[in-house]
Structures are given as C-alpha cells and as structure tokens.
Design a protein around this motif. Structure first.
Motif, PDB file in Angstrom:
ATOM      1  N   VAL A  64     -11.352  15.921   4.344  1.00 54.45           N
ATOM      2  CA  VAL A  64     -10.436  14.782   4.298  1.00 54.45           C
ATOM      3  C   VAL A  64      -9.043  15.276   3.915  1.00 54.45           C
ATOM      4  N   PRO A  65      -8.028  14.909   4.685  1.00 55.19           N
ATOM      5  CA  PRO A  65      -6.666  15.328   4.346  1.00 55.19           C
ATOM      6  C   PRO A  65      -6.208  14.712   3.020  1.00 55.19           C
ATOM      7  N   LEU A  66      -5.569  15.500   2.180  1.00 58.08           N
ATOM      8  CA  LEU A  66      -5.099  15.016   0.891  1.00 58.08           C
ATOM      9  C   LEU A  66      -4.116  13.862   1.041  1.00 58.08           C
ATOM     10  N   GLU A  67      -3.320  13.865   2.113  1.00 57.57           N
ATOM     11  CA  GLU A  67      -2.368  12.790   2.343  1.00 57.57           C
ATOM     12  C   GLU A  67      -3.084  11.459   2.511  1.00 57.57           C
ATOM     13  N   ARG A  68      -4.246  11.472   3.153  1.00 58.41           N
ATOM     14  CA  ARG A  68      -5.023  10.241   3.344  1.00 58.41           C
ATOM     15  C   ARG A  68      -5.532   9.732   2.001  1.00 58.41           C
ATOM     16  N   ILE A  69      -6.007  10.631   1.159  1.00 51.52           N
ATOM     17  CA  ILE A  69      -6.493  10.241  -0.166  1.00 51.52           C
ATOM     18  C   ILE A  69      -5.341   9.646  -0.975  1.00 51.52           C
ATOM     19  N   GLU A  70      -4.200  10.321  -0.943  1.00 47.96           N
ATOM     20  CA  GLU A  70      -3.027   9.845  -1.680  1.00 47.96           C
ATOM     21  C   GLU A  70      -2.650   8.436  -1.226  1.00 47.96           C
ATOM     22  N   HIS A  71      -2.642   8.224   0.085  1.00 53.46           N
ATOM     23  CA  HIS A  71      -2.302   6.911   0.639  1.00 53.46           C
ATOM     24  C   HIS A  71      -3.289   5.845   0.165  1.00 53.46           C
ATOM     25  N   GLU A  72      -4.580   6.148   0.233  1.00 51.37           N
ATOM     26  CA  GLU A  72      -5.605   5.179  -0.174  1.00 51.37           C
ATOM     27  C   GLU A  72      -5.508   4.853  -1.658  1.00 51.37           C
ATOM     28  N   VAL A  73      -5.265   5.860  -2.491  1.00 50.74           N
ATOM     29  CA  VAL A  73      -5.149   5.642  -3.934  1.00 50.74           C
ATOM     30  C   VAL A  73      -3.930   4.774  -4.233  1.00 50.74           C
ATOM     31  N   GLU A  74      -2.800   5.081  -3.597  1.00 49.13           N
ATOM     32  CA  GLU A  74      -1.595   4.279  -3.804  1.00 49.13           C
ATOM     33  C   GLU A  74      -1.806   2.832  -3.348  1.00 49.13           C
ATOM     34  N   LYS A  75      -2.477   2.665  -2.227  1.00 44.80           N
ATOM     35  CA  LYS A  75      -2.748   1.330  -1.698  1.00 44.80           C
ATOM     36  C   LYS A  75      -3.614   0.534  -2.673  1.00 44.80           C
ATOM     37  N   GLU A  76      -4.684   1.163  -3.160  1.00 42.15           N
ATOM     38  CA  GLU A  76      -5.578   0.466  -4.092  1.00 42.15           C
ATOM     39  C   GLU A  76      -4.868   0.164  -5.411  1.00 42.15           C
ATOM     40  N   ALA A  77      -4.083   1.108  -5.914  1.00 39.49           N
ATOM     41  CA  ALA A  77      -3.348   0.882  -7.160  1.00 39.49           C
ATOM     42  C   ALA A  77      -2.393  -0.290  -7.016  1.00 39.49           C
ATOM     43  N   SER A  78      -1.728  -0.394  -5.868  1.00 40.19           N
ATOM     44  CA  SER A  78      -0.814  -1.509  -5.624  1.00 40.19           C
ATOM     45  C   SER A  78      -1.566  -2.834  -5.597  1.00 40.19           C
ATOM     46  N   GLU A  79      -2.743  -2.833  -4.964  1.00 41.95           N
ATOM     47  CA  GLU A  79      -3.542  -4.060  -4.889  1.00 41.95           C
ATOM     48  C   GLU A  79      -4.006  -4.494  -6.277  1.00 41.95           C
ATOM     49  N   VAL A  80      -4.473  -3.541  -7.077  1.00 46.73           N
ATOM     50  CA  VAL A  80      -4.929  -3.849  -8.433  1.00 46.73           C
ATOM     51  C   VAL A  80      -3.767  -4.369  -9.272  1.00 46.73           C
ATOM     52  N   ALA A  81      -2.619  -3.710  -9.179  1.00 44.77           N
ATOM     53  CA  ALA A  81      -1.443  -4.131  -9.951  1.00 44.77           C
ATOM     54  C   ALA A  81      -1.000  -5.530  -9.531  1.00 44.77           C
ATOM     55  N   SER A  82      -0.977  -5.801  -8.242  1.00 44.91           N
ATOM     56  CA  SER A  82      -0.575  -7.122  -7.757  1.00 44.91           C
ATOM     57  C   SER A  82      -1.513  -8.208  -8.274  1.00 44.91           C
ATOM     58  N   LYS A  83      -2.806  -7.934  -8.216  1.00 42.95           N
ATOM     59  CA  LYS A  83      -3.793  -8.903  -8.694  1.00 42.95           C
ATOM     60  C   LYS A  83      -3.605  -9.156 -10.185  1.00 42.95           C
ATOM     61  N   ARG A  84      -3.408  -8.098 -10.940  1.00 42.06           N
ATOM     62  CA  ARG A  84      -3.236  -8.238 -12.394  1.00 42.06           C
ATOM     63  C   ARG A  84      -1.962  -9.015 -12.723  1.00 42.06           C
ATOM     64  N   ILE A  85      -0.897  -8.760 -12.007  1.00 43.32           N
ATOM     65  CA  ILE A  85       0.359  -9.490 -12.226  1.00 43.32           C
ATOM     66  C   ILE A  85       0.154 -10.974 -11.932  1.00 43.32           C
ATOM     67  N   GLU A  86      -0.551 -11.280 -10.846  1.00 42.53           N
ATOM     68  CA  GLU A  86      -0.848 -12.685 -10.518  1.00 42.53           C
ATOM     69  C   GLU A  86      -1.635 -13.355 -11.643  1.00 42.53           C
ATOM     70  N   GLU A  87      -2.623 -12.639 -12.202  1.00 45.66           N
ATOM     71  CA  GLU A  87      -3.420 -13.188 -13.300  1.00 45.66           C
ATOM     72  C   GLU A  87      -2.552 -13.452 -14.528  1.00 45.66           C
ATOM     73  N   ILE A  88      -1.676 -12.516 -14.835  1.00 45.01           N
ATOM     74  CA  ILE A  88      -0.795 -12.681 -15.995  1.00 45.01           C
ATOM     75  C   ILE A  88       0.122 -13.877 -15.802  1.00 45.01           C
ATOM     76  N   LEU A  89       0.705 -13.973 -14.606  1.00 40.86           N
ATOM     77  CA  LEU A  89       1.618 -15.093 -14.332  1.00 40.86           C
ATOM     78  C   LEU A  89       0.888 -16.443 -14.333  1.00 40.86           C
ATOM     79  N   ALA A  90      -0.392 -16.419 -13.990  1.00 39.67           N
ATOM     80  CA  ALA A  90      -1.178 -17.649 -13.985  1.00 39.67           C
ATOM     81  C   ALA A  90      -1.671 -17.998 -15.397  1.00 39.67           C
ATOM     82  N   GLY A  91      -1.416 -17.109 -16.350  1.00 39.23           N
ATOM     83  CA  GLY A  91      -1.786 -17.401 -17.741  1.00 39.23           C
ATOM     84  C   GLY A  91      -3.165 -16.962 -18.146  1.00 39.23           C
ATOM     85  N   HIS A  92      -3.736 -16.019 -17.440  1.00 39.85           N
ATOM     86  CA  HIS A  92      -5.084 -15.544 -17.773  1.00 39.85           C
ATOM     87  C   HIS A  92      -5.025 -14.306 -18.598  1.00 39.85           C
TER      88      HIS A  92
END
Length: 92
Positions: A64-92
């Motif tokens: 597996v190319p390292l660039e693909r892993i880097e892309h997937e990790v960054e994508k997942e981290a962004s998704e997790v961060a976005s979800k967490r920010i939404e939860e915080i803003l919603a008061g959870h």
C-alpha cells in the motif's frame, strides 16, 4: 483480574503496582483511553514502536502506498473532528 480504584480530586487514578509491573508500565508510559458507552472506559498500553512496526510490516506486505494511508488517516481525522465539533456545538 479485577481491582477497584478511586479517582482523586484531580481526576487521577492509581494503577495498582502489580498491574504496572506485569504490563511494564512506568512513569511516562503512554496509555490509550477508549470510552465505550456511558459508563465504560478501557485503558490500553500504547507502545508506539510496536504500532509503527506493525504498520510498516502491513504496508510492506500489502504494497500500500504511504500517500494513500496518509490521505485516509487525514480524511478520517477530519471526519472525527467535524463530528466532535458538531456534538460540542449541540451541547453534548
């Protein structure tokens, strides 16, 4: 093994000596804390060297190319961060 531990006023928990010795934990050891539901947490010894060795082995074995892993990790981290920010803003 089952032990009862107490959380102190600063949020700290003492891991019993026997457990620390069996797991090779010492001052500065890193633990991964995972929250599983509303009343369960898991602590896992985090051995960065072992994690990196496992990743390197799998990358080599699967070609597996390292660039693909880097892309997937960054994508997942962004998704997790976005979800967490939404939860915080919603008061959870």
């Amino acid at each position: 093994m089952v032990e009862v531990v107490v959380v102190d006023d600063r949020g700290r928990v003492v891991i019993p000596r026997g457990v620390r010795e069996r797991l090779g934990l010492s001052r500065g050891s890193r633990l991964l804390l995972v929250e599983l539901g509303s009343d369960t947490i898991v602590l896992r010894k985090l051995d960065v060297r072992t994690v990196l060795e496992e990743i390197a082995r799998e990358v080599k074995e699967k070609g597996v190319p390292l660039e693909r892993i880097e892309h997937e990790v960054e994508k997942e981290a962004s998704e997790v961060a976005s979800k967490r920010i939404e939860e915080i803003l919603a008061g959870h």
